[in-house]
Scaffold this active site. Structure first.
Site, PDB file in Angstrom:
ATOM      1  N   ASN A  37      27.930  53.924  43.677  1.00  0.00           N
ATOM      2  CA  ASN A  37      28.111  53.188  44.925  1.00  0.00           C
ATOM      3  C   ASN A  37      28.838  54.021  45.975  1.00  0.00           C
ATOM      4  OD1 ASN A  37      28.135  51.046  46.670  1.00  0.00           O
ATOM      5  ND2 ASN A  37      29.608  49.804  45.498  1.00  0.00           N
ATOM      6  N   HIS A 122      33.080  36.314  39.289  1.00  0.00           N
ATOM      7  CA  HIS A 122      34.202  36.488  40.224  1.00  0.00           C
ATOM      8  C   HIS A 122      34.380  35.252  41.102  1.00  0.00           C
ATOM      9  CE1 HIS A 122      33.084  41.062  40.392  1.00  0.00           C
ATOM     10  NE2 HIS A 122      33.310  40.642  39.164  1.00  0.00           N
ATOM     11  N   ARG A 147      37.044  35.450  36.759  1.00  0.00           N
ATOM     12  CA  ARG A 147      38.033  36.343  37.384  1.00  0.00           C
ATOM     13  C   ARG A 147      38.455  35.748  38.715  1.00  0.00           C
ATOM     14  NH1 ARG A 147      36.732  42.138  40.047  1.00  0.00           N
ATOM     15  NH2 ARG A 147      36.490  40.762  41.847  1.00  0.00           N
ATOM     16  N   TYR A 159      40.468  43.413  48.389  1.00  0.00           N
ATOM     17  CA  TYR A 159      39.393  43.503  47.393  1.00  0.00           C
ATOM     18  C   TYR A 159      39.134  42.158  46.701  1.00  0.00           C
ATOM     19  CZ  TYR A 159      36.990  44.128  43.069  1.00  0.00           C
ATOM     20  OH  TYR A 159      36.100  43.957  42.049  1.00  0.00           O
ATOM     21  N   ASP A 211      41.891  41.293  38.563  1.00  0.00           N
ATOM     22  CA  ASP A 211      41.673  42.733  38.791  1.00  0.00           C
ATOM     23  C   ASP A 211      42.660  43.232  39.847  1.00  0.00           C
ATOM     24  OD1 ASP A 211      40.686  45.285  39.208  1.00  0.00           O
ATOM     25  OD2 ASP A 211      38.596  44.667  39.478  1.00  0.00           O
ATOM     26  N   HIS A 213      42.796  46.451  40.724  1.00  0.00           N
ATOM     27  CA  HIS A 213      42.076  47.538  41.418  1.00  0.00           C
ATOM     28  C   HIS A 213      42.949  48.778  41.671  1.00  0.00           C
ATOM     29  CE1 HIS A 213      38.208  48.255  43.763  1.00  0.00           C
ATOM     30  NE2 HIS A 213      37.830  47.623  42.686  1.00  0.00           N
ATOM     31  N   GLU A 237      43.291  43.698  34.871  1.00  0.00           N
ATOM     32  CA  GLU A 237      42.393  44.860  34.928  1.00  0.00           C
ATOM     33  C   GLU A 237      42.916  45.933  35.878  1.00  0.00           C
ATOM     34  OE1 GLU A 237      38.429  43.676  35.941  1.00  0.00           O
ATOM     35  OE2 GLU A 237      37.926  45.639  36.734  1.00  0.00           O
ATOM     36  N   GLU A 263      36.420  51.250  34.324  1.00  0.00           N
ATOM     37  CA  GLU A 263      35.157  51.176  35.074  1.00  0.00           C
ATOM     38  C   GLU A 263      34.829  52.485  35.792  1.00  0.00           C
ATOM     39  OE1 GLU A 263      36.191  47.778  37.580  1.00  0.00           O
ATOM     40  OE2 GLU A 263      36.229  49.084  39.325  1.00  0.00           O
ATOM     41  N   ARG A 284      36.226  49.407  29.795  1.00  0.00           N
ATOM     42  CA  ARG A 284      35.288  48.867  30.791  1.00  0.00           C
ATOM     43  C   ARG A 284      34.122  49.795  31.139  1.00  0.00           C
ATOM     44  NH1 ARG A 284      34.538  45.228  33.222  1.00  0.00           N
ATOM     45  NH2 ARG A 284      35.193  45.538  35.355  1.00  0.00           N
ATOM     46  N   HIS A 313      31.440  47.184  32.670  1.00  0.00           N
ATOM     47  CA  HIS A 313      31.486  46.951  34.112  1.00  0.00           C
ATOM     48  C   HIS A 313      30.118  46.442  34.572  1.00  0.00           C
ATOM     49  CE1 HIS A 313      32.203  49.001  38.277  1.00  0.00           C
ATOM     50  NE2 HIS A 313      32.810  47.837  38.248  1.00  0.00           N
ATOM     51  N   ASP A 317      26.826  46.430  42.109  1.00  0.00           N
ATOM     52  CA  ASP A 317      26.338  47.800  42.302  1.00  0.00           C
ATOM     53  C   ASP A 317      25.926  48.472  40.986  1.00  0.00           C
ATOM     54  OD1 ASP A 317      29.434  47.527  42.714  1.00  0.00           O
ATOM     55  OD2 ASP A 317      29.223  49.538  41.896  1.00  0.00           O
ATOM     56  N   GLU A 340      30.870  41.800  32.248  1.00  0.00           N
ATOM     57  CA  GLU A 340      30.978  41.364  33.645  1.00  0.00           C
ATOM     58  C   GLU A 340      29.568  41.159  34.198  1.00  0.00           C
ATOM     59  OE1 GLU A 340      32.577  44.298  36.304  1.00  0.00           O
ATOM     60  OE2 GLU A 340      33.180  42.807  37.784  1.00  0.00           O
ATOM     61  N   TRP A 403      42.034  51.987  46.875  1.00  0.00           N
ATOM     62  CA  TRP A 403      41.310  50.748  47.200  1.00  0.00           C
ATOM     63  C   TRP A 403      40.999  49.984  45.949  1.00  0.00           C
ATOM     64  CZ3 TRP A 403      36.107  49.279  46.113  1.00  0.00           C
ATOM     65  CH2 TRP A 403      35.800  47.985  46.595  1.00  0.00           C
TER      66      TRP A 403
END
Ligand code: GCO
Ligand code: MG
Length: 403
Positions: A37, A122, A147, A159, A211, A213, A237, A263, A284, A313, A317, A340, A403
């Site tokens: 991605n 999610h 999640r 996010y 998550d 992130h 996560e 991931e 993941r 994961h 994407d 997921e 991010w």
């Protein structure tokens, strides 16, 4: 069975996907996913310039040898671009092998350990109330694992919580990366409040996940993990970027909240310390980024001896092709944890006809031979590639953040 041609198809039915199609002299073909991605065209160039020319004429049945040939033969090992290219080829070759055996992929991996695989989806909200409503709706739709993410009050969506972020279907098609704003100080006390409200609203008979992130430090994670213990999360996560893996020891010493990482990993070496020191509970990695079915199998078997479970994961994407490969691995894998699955746009489903299906909070493989996912090239031609970026994050004072 010789490889006669390999096509790379790039299309954007809501977001960009890089799909590999391997043809053989016996008329069988296989499909693989090689999407990274936000950096899609780097994999396309890698495949076209450095992989396809050296695979023409090779025996498609020799999956392991081709994997090693691309991995060791490049000299420059690992990395997301190389490994996505290897993954795309590997997934397509397993598809061909299972088709040649006239069996669904899970059968040639060793057969089913379960009939259906548990998924999580999610839910995000701009406020705690919105997230709670979303989780109630998912629960009512039959989900058993959800999640939950929430925006930080006073800051733009982060996010997983709003339209400018990764969550939006097709929201990745931006001329330049969207910039999000982050505050650890405001985030840390917010998350336990979210999960308290969630437990009050939906009770204990549902798995709740979160998550982070990659945005915290180990000691911040230790604090958050402790504060979340009363709400019994399924996992927390990516609390910390996992480059310095020994830092997870500190998290482990302080909290019993289960941890999921991986991931962005692409080989077994990225997972080795976290798994062998039992610093995480779920790994993941996913077929498209960690070396295809061959890579996943190796990592998950290694994880099994350390009580670490799988959790491939599977956001939007990760294409329906990689999802197909994942679901077959999940169906066979003894130490399966969860899968997921965040769903796809209608155009994505149309472009990738697939035998796997969602049934409430689960996915089933179906019984089609191979991994059961194809690509409709006519539909793909209607959705041309569009340059797209993931968002980036900055702290409130402008400092670049993870991010
Ligand atoms: C997840 C992930 C994704 C990533 C995305 C980046 O847990 O599903 O964090 O949402 O951000 O895959 O391309
Ligand atoms: Mg994640």
């Amino acid at each position: 069975m010789k490889i006669t041609a390999i096509k790379v198809i790039v299309a954007s039915p809501g977001r960009n996907f890089v799909t590999v199609k391997i043809m053989t002299d016996q008329g069988l073909y296989g499909i693989g996913d090689a999407t990274v991605n936000g950096r899609e065209m780097a994999v396309v160039a890698y495949l076209q310039e450095h992989v396809i020319p050296i695979l023409i004429g090779k025996d498609a049945a020799r999956i392991e040898d081709i994997w090693q040939y691309l991995y060791k033969g490049a000299y420059w090992r690992r990395g997301p671009i190389t490994m996505a290219a290897i993954s795309g080829v590997d997934i397509a070759l397993w598809d061909i092998k299972a088709k040649a055996a006239n069996m669904p992929l899970y059968q040639i991996l060793g057969g089913a350990s379960r009939d259906k695989v548990m998924i999580y989806q999610h839910v995000g909200g701009l406020t705690i109330e919105q997230t709670v409503e979303g989780v109630i709706a998912k629960r009512e739709a039959g989900h058993v694992a959800i999640r939950a993410q929430v925006s930080i009050p006073g800051l733009p969506p982060i996010y997983g919580t709003g339209p400018s972020t990764d969550q939006a279907a097709g929201g990745m098609v931006q001329a330049l990366p969207v910039e999000e704003v982050w505050s650890t100080h405001k985030y840390l006390p917010l998350v336990p409040k979210l999960f308290q409200k969630l437990r009050d609203a939906v009770g204990w008979d549902v798995h709740l996940l979160h998550d982070t992130h990659h945005r915290l430090t180990p000691i911040e994670t230790a604090r958050l993990g402790k504060d979340l213990e009363p709400y019994r999360l399924f996992w927390l996560e990516d609390p910390v970027p996992a480059e310095l893996q020994e830092s997870f020891r500190l998290i482990r010493q302080h909290t019993t909240t289960p941890i999921a990482v991986g991931e962005v990993f692409n080989t077994i070496w990225d997972c080795q310390q976290l798994i062998s020191e039992q610093l995480i509970d779920y790994i993941r990695v996913t077929s498209v980024h960690a070396g295809g079915v061959t890579g996943l199998r190796r990592i998950f078997d290694f994880a099994a001896i350390y009580h670490v479970r799988s959790a491939c994961h599977g956001p939007m994407d990760v294409s329906p092709v990689a999802m197909g490969a994942n679901v077959h691995v999940d169906r066979w894998l003894p130490n399966f944890g969860i899968q997921e699955y965040s769903g796809y746009t209608e155009a994505t489903h149309e472009m990738f006809p697939h035998s796997w299906q969602q049934e409430g909070g689960f996915l089933v493989t179906g019984e089609a031979i191979g991994h059961g996912v194809d690509i409709d090239e006519k539909v793909a031609a209607r959705h041309p590639y569009k340059a797209a970026y993931l968002p980036v994050a900055r702290a409130e004072d402008g400092t670049m953040w993870s991010w």
